[in-house]
Design an enzyme around this catalytic site. Structure first.
Site, short mmCIF file in Angstrom:
data_model
loop_
_atom_site.label_atom_id
_atom_site.label_comp_id
_atom_site.label_asym_id
_atom_site.label_seq_id
_atom_site.Cartn_x
_atom_site.Cartn_y
_atom_site.Cartn_z
N ARG A 7 0.05 5.98 -1.68
CA ARG A 7 -0.38 7.26 -1.07
C ARG A 7 -0.44 7.10 0.45
O ARG A 7 -0.12 6.04 0.98
CB ARG A 7 -1.75 7.70 -1.62
CG ARG A 7 -2.85 6.70 -1.38
CD ARG A 7 -4.21 7.24 -1.80
NE ARG A 7 -5.22 6.26 -1.44
CZ ARG A 7 -5.59 5.24 -2.21
NH1 ARG A 7 -5.04 5.11 -3.40
NH2 ARG A 7 -6.48 4.38 -1.79
N SER B 200 -4.19 -0.07 14.26
CA SER B 200 -4.90 1.21 14.42
C SER B 200 -5.38 1.33 15.85
O SER B 200 -5.70 0.33 16.51
CB SER B 200 -6.10 1.27 13.48
OG SER B 200 -6.94 2.36 13.83
N ASN C 205 1.21 -2.55 5.46
CA ASN C 205 0.53 -1.26 5.65
C ASN C 205 -0.79 -1.17 4.91
O ASN C 205 -1.70 -0.46 5.35
CB ASN C 205 1.48 -0.14 5.18
CG ASN C 205 0.76 1.17 4.95
OD1 ASN C 205 0.43 1.88 5.90
ND2 ASN C 205 0.49 1.50 3.68
N GLY D 267 0.82 -1.22 0.00
CA GLY D 267 0.00 0.00 0.00
C GLY D 267 0.84 1.25 0.00
O GLY D 267 0.67 2.14 0.84
N GLY D 268 1.76 1.36 -0.97
CA GLY D 268 2.71 2.48 -0.96
C GLY D 268 2.34 3.64 -1.86
O GLY D 268 3.12 4.59 -1.99
N TYR E 144 -13.69 -2.62 10.46
CA TYR E 144 -12.34 -2.05 10.50
C TYR E 144 -11.70 -2.30 11.87
O TYR E 144 -10.56 -2.77 11.96
CB TYR E 144 -12.42 -0.55 10.19
CG TYR E 144 -11.08 0.15 10.19
CD1 TYR E 144 -10.17 -0.07 9.15
CD2 TYR E 144 -10.70 1.01 11.22
CE1 TYR E 144 -8.92 0.57 9.15
CE2 TYR E 144 -9.47 1.65 11.23
CZ TYR E 144 -8.59 1.42 10.19
OH TYR E 144 -7.36 2.05 10.18
N ALA E 145 -12.47 -2.01 12.94
CA ALA E 145 -11.93 -2.22 14.29
C ALA E 145 -11.58 -3.70 14.50
O ALA E 145 -10.52 -4.03 15.05
CB ALA E 145 -12.95 -1.76 15.34
N1 LIG Z 1 -4.76 7.46 7.98
C1 LIG Z 1 -5.15 7.22 9.23
O1 LIG Z 1 -5.74 8.06 9.90
C2 LIG Z 1 -4.80 5.88 9.83
C3 LIG Z 1 -4.92 5.70 11.22
C4 LIG Z 1 -4.61 4.47 11.76
C5 LIG Z 1 -4.19 3.43 10.96
N2 LIG Z 1 -4.10 3.63 9.61
C6 LIG Z 1 -3.67 2.50 8.79
O2 LIG Z 1 -2.61 2.89 7.96
C7 LIG Z 1 -2.59 2.10 6.78
C8 LIG Z 1 -2.52 2.99 5.56
O3 LIG Z 1 -3.71 3.74 5.51
P1 LIG Z 1 -3.84 5.14 4.78
O4 LIG Z 1 -4.62 5.99 5.70
O5 LIG Z 1 -2.52 5.61 4.30
O6 LIG Z 1 -4.80 4.71 3.57
P2 LIG Z 1 -4.89 5.19 2.05
O7 LIG Z 1 -4.39 6.59 1.91
O8 LIG Z 1 -6.26 4.88 1.62
O9 LIG Z 1 -3.86 4.23 1.32
C9 LIG Z 1 -4.07 2.85 1.28
C10 LIG Z 1 -2.99 2.23 0.44
O10 LIG Z 1 -3.24 0.82 0.39
C11 LIG Z 1 -3.28 0.42 -0.97
N3 LIG Z 1 -4.20 -0.69 -1.12
C12 LIG Z 1 -5.52 -0.72 -0.84
N4 LIG Z 1 -6.02 -1.93 -1.11
C13 LIG Z 1 -4.98 -2.67 -1.56
C14 LIG Z 1 -4.85 -4.02 -2.00
N5 LIG Z 1 -5.89 -4.85 -2.05
N6 LIG Z 1 -3.64 -4.45 -2.39
C15 LIG Z 1 -2.56 -3.63 -2.36
N7 LIG Z 1 -2.62 -2.36 -1.95
C16 LIG Z 1 -3.82 -1.89 -1.56
C17 LIG Z 1 -3.71 1.67 -1.73
O11 LIG Z 1 -3.22 1.64 -3.07
P3 LIG Z 1 -4.16 1.46 -4.36
O12 LIG Z 1 -5.32 2.38 -4.20
O13 LIG Z 1 -3.29 1.73 -5.50
O14 LIG Z 1 -4.53 0.04 -4.26
C18 LIG Z 1 -2.96 2.74 -0.95
O15 LIG Z 1 -1.63 2.83 -1.38
C19 LIG Z 1 -3.86 1.25 6.82
O16 LIG Z 1 -3.57 -0.03 7.29
C20 LIG Z 1 -4.74 2.00 7.82
O17 LIG Z 1 -5.67 1.16 8.44
C21 LIG Z 1 -4.38 4.82 9.03
#
Ligand SMILES: NC(=O)c1ccc[n+]([C@@H]2O[C@H](COP(=O)([O-])OP(=O)(O)OC[C@H]3O[C@@H](n4cnc5c(N)ncnc54)[C@H](OP(=O)(O)O)[C@@H]3O)[C@@H](O)[C@H]2O)c1
Length: 246
Positions: free
Chosen positions: A16, A143, A91, A13-14, A156-157
């Protein structure tokens, strides 16, 4: 000496959000970085630039964390071209802002699949080489939603709470192979899945954060670099909260 000098990292998930920040930070700390994404081509190109801008090798690999053949192909390419991987960060994660009454069984499956099964499949593919070499570090991104009673979609939780168990069991199994496993559980961040939150919910959340603000993906990425580094060699099986004090 940089924190991750000479390491080869794989980050799922790199394209964004936190994943891109992790890729950039790991490269800045001296690591070559391979990352996975499933659809966001533009985002993947920007992440590649971030990595190469720090003078490190980048490998953008388009495959879902649910595609077993794709993951095996990535692992084979890494072994052949880079001699394997030292670090894996699970991630990739998704959420959907759904109350339980409106949640279909398929919604539940989608979130559990990407967040939990995806971590299992990516780990299985990448860790085979680590087991052979008897060396490696795995970091799962959990999370706050999986750790504390905050209002968040139940699938999600549940998926993030599952990553704690995954981390602990994997730690017990992998320690004998010289592989450390930890989980980093952030609170709400300035980019990514948290953006789904309506403004009034965000304000309510921030009121309860002792530091009075949400976190940044850069703050989390900087700590995540330390977590997988050799300087953190004795931490194993932990889930660490990073949430401004909630
Ligand atoms: N942001 C927050 O507030 C927050 C807080 C706590 C935990 N987190 C955790 O941090 C991590 C990253 O979240 P984020 O907020 O950065 O989310 P995001 O901006 O939506 O990015 C998600 C990333 O995962 C990739 N992805 C999604 N489905 C995928 C799949 N099936 N296979 C491969 N890649 C996939 C997406 O790429 P594509 O769209 O190209 O697939 C994107 O690069 C997650 O595990 C999230 O639960 C985030």
């Amino acid at each position: 000496m940089k924190l991750l000098e000479g390491k080869r990292a794989v980050i799922t998930g790199g394209s964004r959000g936190l994943g891109r920040a992790l890729c950039a930070r790991y490269a800045r700390e001296g690591a070559d970085v391979a990352f996975l994404y499933s659809s966001d081509e533009q985002g993947a190109a920007a992440t590649t630039q971030d990595i190469t801008g720090h003078g490190r090798r980048a490998l953008a690999f388009k495959t879902s964390v649910l595609d077993e053949d794709g993951l095996d192909a990535l692992a084979a390419r890494l072994e052949k071209e880079w001699g394997g991987a030292d670090v894996l960060v699970n991630n990739a994660g998704i959420s959907q802002p759904l109350p339980i009454a409106l949640m279909e069984g398929s919604d539940w499956d989608t979130v559990m699949d990407v967040n939990v099964k995806g971590a299992f499949l990516a780990t299985r593919a990448v860790a085979r080489g680590m087991v052979r070499r008897k060396k490696g570090v795995i970091l799962n991104i959990g999370s706050l939603a999986g750790e504390r009673a905050i209002e968040s979609p139940v699938h999600y939780a549940a998926s993030k709470a599952a990553l704690r168990g995954f981390t602990e069991a994997l730690c017990k199994e992998f320690s004998r192979h010289g592989i450390r496993v930890n989980c980093l559980a952030p609170g709400l961040l300035d980019e990514g899945v948290g953006k789904n939150l309506p403004d009034h919910r965000l304000e309510e959340y921030v009121k309860h954060v002792p530091l009075g603000r949400i976190g940044t993906v850069e703050e989390v990425a900087a700590f995540a670099a330390f977590l997988v580094s050799d300087k953190n060699a004795y931490m194993n099986g932990e889930t660490i909260l990073m949430d401004g004090g909630l």
